[in-house]
Each structure stands twice: as structure tokens, then as C-alpha cells.
Design an enzyme around this catalytic site. Structure first.
Site, PDB file in Angstrom:
ATOM      1  N   GLU A  89      -6.766   4.924   7.922  1.00 55.81           N
ATOM      2  CA  GLU A  89      -6.558   6.342   7.569  1.00 55.81           C
ATOM      3  C   GLU A  89      -7.810   6.925   6.904  1.00 55.81           C
ATOM      4  OE1 GLU A  89      -2.855   5.652   5.521  1.00 55.81           O
ATOM      5  OE2 GLU A  89      -1.954   5.122   7.453  1.00 55.81           O
ATOM      6  N   ASN A 145       0.868  -1.183   0.000  1.00 51.14           N
ATOM      7  CA  ASN A 145       0.000   0.000   0.000  1.00 51.14           C
ATOM      8  C   ASN A 145       0.902   1.229   0.000  1.00 51.14           C
ATOM      9  OD1 ASN A 145      -1.788   2.062   0.464  1.00 51.14           O
ATOM     10  ND2 ASN A 145      -2.339   1.425   2.541  1.00 51.14           N
ATOM     11  N   TRP A 146       0.993   1.868  -1.167  1.00 47.79           N
ATOM     12  CA  TRP A 146       1.913   3.013  -1.290  1.00 47.79           C
ATOM     13  C   TRP A 146       1.359   4.266  -0.607  1.00 47.79           C
ATOM     14  CZ3 TRP A 146       3.480   2.950  -7.225  1.00 47.79           C
ATOM     15  CH2 TRP A 146       4.124   1.746  -7.509  1.00 47.79           C
ATOM     16  N   LYS A 147       0.091   4.241  -0.231  1.00 44.21           N
ATOM     17  CA  LYS A 147      -0.551   5.437   0.348  1.00 44.21           C
ATOM     18  C   LYS A 147      -0.352   6.625  -0.605  1.00 44.21           C
ATOM     19  CE  LYS A 147      -0.137   3.286   4.809  1.00 44.21           C
ATOM     20  NZ  LYS A 147      -0.069   3.407   6.253  1.00 44.21           N
ATOM     21  N   GLY A 203       2.870   2.641  10.636  1.00 40.85           N
ATOM     22  CA  GLY A 203       3.805   3.745  10.438  1.00 40.85           C
ATOM     23  C   GLY A 203       4.588   4.115  11.686  1.00 40.85           C
ATOM     24  N   SER A 213       3.784  -1.865  10.166  1.00 35.76           N
ATOM     25  CA  SER A 213       5.251  -1.914  10.292  1.00 35.76           C
ATOM     26  C   SER A 213       5.826  -3.272   9.919  1.00 35.76           C
ATOM     27  CB  SER A 213       5.694  -1.507  11.710  1.00 35.76           C
ATOM     28  OG  SER A 213       5.278  -0.180  11.994  1.00 35.76           O
ATOM     29  N   HIS A 245      -9.550   1.374   5.161  1.00 35.45           N
ATOM     30  CA  HIS A 245      -8.242   1.568   5.821  1.00 35.45           C
ATOM     31  C   HIS A 245      -8.420   2.529   6.995  1.00 35.45           C
ATOM     32  CE1 HIS A 245      -4.104   2.696   6.545  1.00 35.45           C
ATOM     33  NE2 HIS A 245      -3.763   1.601   5.900  1.00 35.45           N
ATOM     34  N   GLU A 289      -5.045  -4.603  10.776  1.00 34.97           N
ATOM     35  CA  GLU A 289      -4.036  -3.551  10.899  1.00 34.97           C
ATOM     36  C   GLU A 289      -4.255  -2.791  12.205  1.00 34.97           C
ATOM     37  OE1 GLU A 289      -2.187  -2.435   6.896  1.00 34.97           O
ATOM     38  OE2 GLU A 289      -3.887  -1.112   7.197  1.00 34.97           O
TER      39      GLU A 289
END
Ligand code: 13P
Length: 257
Positions: free
Chosen positions: A102, A10-12, A178, A217, A100, A172
Site C-alpha cells: 500500500e 498490521n492494523w493499517k 484484503g 487474507s 508495504h 504479501e
């Protein structure tokens, strides 16, 4: 039943389409047929990169899968700024991340929205990667399993067992995203196992097929231990997926000592 492991990067909100091409090219010449037969490997770039990734993957016949980080609830219409599952399917996406943390945290996505997005993905032939997981306070209170299972129940409400079998759930824990703080294999297994048990209770044998990923992570130096756990079928990899050498090493966990 043996499940094919999946590692999804997942490159975000990182890498423009030129940088995306460079990264996919590096992955393409580093991965070999053994890698692609041992597991499924996917990149999940920003929307603006997907067409470039598609062109490269199709043109060079790369066995890499790709997907998107979000999709709209609706298939088309007056929804300024949104991208639909119809559009993603047309671009050859296999996967789409749904719910997600986020998106939940910064875009107010609630369980009902996540459920509607799961349904939007399925009706367009996309495989949702449904994200669930608790934050620090819930973890400290010891409510992480119940909290995560509630999110899962809401996300899969009304979904047919046959569809559940083919989708992906990503556990997650928000406190591990992160932060460099990875869940221990035992902690990750506790929740991933509970996810599979709940799917078995509600959807029966779909539980044997559904893939449960760990995210938070995940890196080359912790992936092998996580992947030894019986209910962890792969990873949703953030930061480590932006570095081609690190991502390749994550995907080669089976070769780690
Ligand atoms: P990190 O691997 O950077 O912790 O991100 C995990 C994640 O959120 C993947 O979706």
C-alpha cells in the site's frame, strides 16, 4: 535451526488510540504464558496509537511486541509529516513495516526508497518487516517468483549478513491483500522458499535465522495449513488482527485440529 514464529497484526489506518487501548487490553487478558512462549506476537498500530500501546504494555508488563507501519528515510530534519526511526525506537517499538504494497502503490515508494528505509530501521535498532510480493498481472504471467526476488534483492542491497539474519521478510501477494483470496499453502511456500534460497545465496547462513511471513487474507481458518509449510514462519495479518477473538485464534494455530 528453530525459528520463533511471529504473528504481527498490521492494523493499517484503523483504530484510534482509545480503541487501540481496548483491543490491546483484550489481547492481554486472553493470551497466556503458553502463547507468549510458543511464538512472538506483535501489533502494528497507526503512529498516533503507539504511545498508548507502549504505556499499557510497559505498565502491565505484557509480553506483546509492537511496532510501526512505516518510517522516514532520514533520522530528523525538515520532512513535514514524517516520523523517524529515532522516534519509534524511543517509543519502544520492536518492529517497523517497510515497503508495504500500500506504501508502494499509494505513496510511490520504489525499491530504492524501501532500501533506504530498511537501513534507517536497522541503524535505529528496529527490526524491519520488509514486504515484497507481486500483483495479479505478474502472477498471471507466471513471473511472481522473479518479481518478488527482485524486490527483495533491492530491499536488502548493502545490508550486512548479520542484520539480514535478524530481520523479517513478509511475502504479501497483492492480489491476496484484503480480498479474502488467500494463497494456497503450496503457492505461498513456493515464494517463501525462493526468498530463503536467495537469502542463502547472498547472505549464507542468515537464511536459517531470517523469518519469512506470509500475508494476505490470513485468518483463523487458513492459518494452520499455511504454518505447516517449512519456509513460512508466521503471518502479517491485516483485517483479522482488528478482531481480538480472530487474532487470538490466528495466533493459536498450533492448537487447531
Ligand atoms: P489482509 O490480512 O487484510 O489481507 O491484509 C494483509 C496485509 O496487507 C498485512 O500487511
Amino acid at each position: 535451526m528453530a525459528r520463533t514464529p511471529l504473528m504481527a497484526g498490521n492494523w493499517k489506518m484503523n483504530l484510534n488510540h482509545i480503541e487501540a487501548i481496548a483491543l490491546v487490553q483484550k489481547l492481554a487478558y486472553t493470551f497466556n504464558t503458553d502463547d507468549f512462549s510458543a511464538l512472538e506476537i506483535a501489533v502494528i498500530p497507526p503512529f498516533t496509537d503507539i504511545r498508548s500501546v507502549q504505556t499499557l504494555v510497559d505498565g502491565d508488563k505484557i509480553a506483546l511486541k509492537y511496532g510501526a507501519q512505516d518510517l522516514a528515510k532520514a533520522d530528523k530534519g525538515a520532512f513535514t509529516g514524517e516520523i523517524s526511526g529515532v522516534m519509534l525506537a524511543k517509543l519502544g517499538c520492536t518492529f517497523v513495516i517497510v515497503g508495504h504494497s500500500e506504501r508502494r502503490q499509494f505513496h510511490g515508494e520504489d525499491d530504492q526508497t524501501v532500501n533506504l528505509k530498511v537501513q534507517a530501521a536497522l541503524r535505529n535498532g528496529l527490526t524491519p518487516i520488509v514486504c515484497v510480493g507481486e500483483g495479479t498481472e505478474v502472477r498471471n504471467a507466471g513471473d511472481h517468483v522473479a518479481f518478488t526476488l527482485n524486490q527483495l534483492k533491492a530491499a536488502l542491497s548493502g545490508v550486512a549478513a548479520g542484520d539480514v539474519a535478524n530481520l523479517v521478510v513478509a511475502y504479501e501477494p497483492v492480489w491476496a491483500i484484503g480480498t479474502g483470496e488467500v494463497a494456497t499453502p503450496a503457492n505461498a511456500q513456493e515464494v517463501c522458499g525462493a526468498i530463503r534460497n536467495q537469502i542463502r545465496e547472498v547472505f549464507g547462513s542468515a537464511a536459517d535465522q531470517v523469518r519469512v511471513l506470509y500475508g494476505g487474507s490470513m485468518k483463523a481458518d487458513n492459518v494452520a495449513a499455511l504454518m505447516k509449510e517449512p519456509d513460512i514462519d508466521g503471518g502479517l495479518v491485516g483485517g483479522a488482527s482488528l478482531d481480538p477473538d480472530e487474532f487470538v485464534s490466528v495466533c493459536r494455530y498450533r492448537l487447531h485440529p
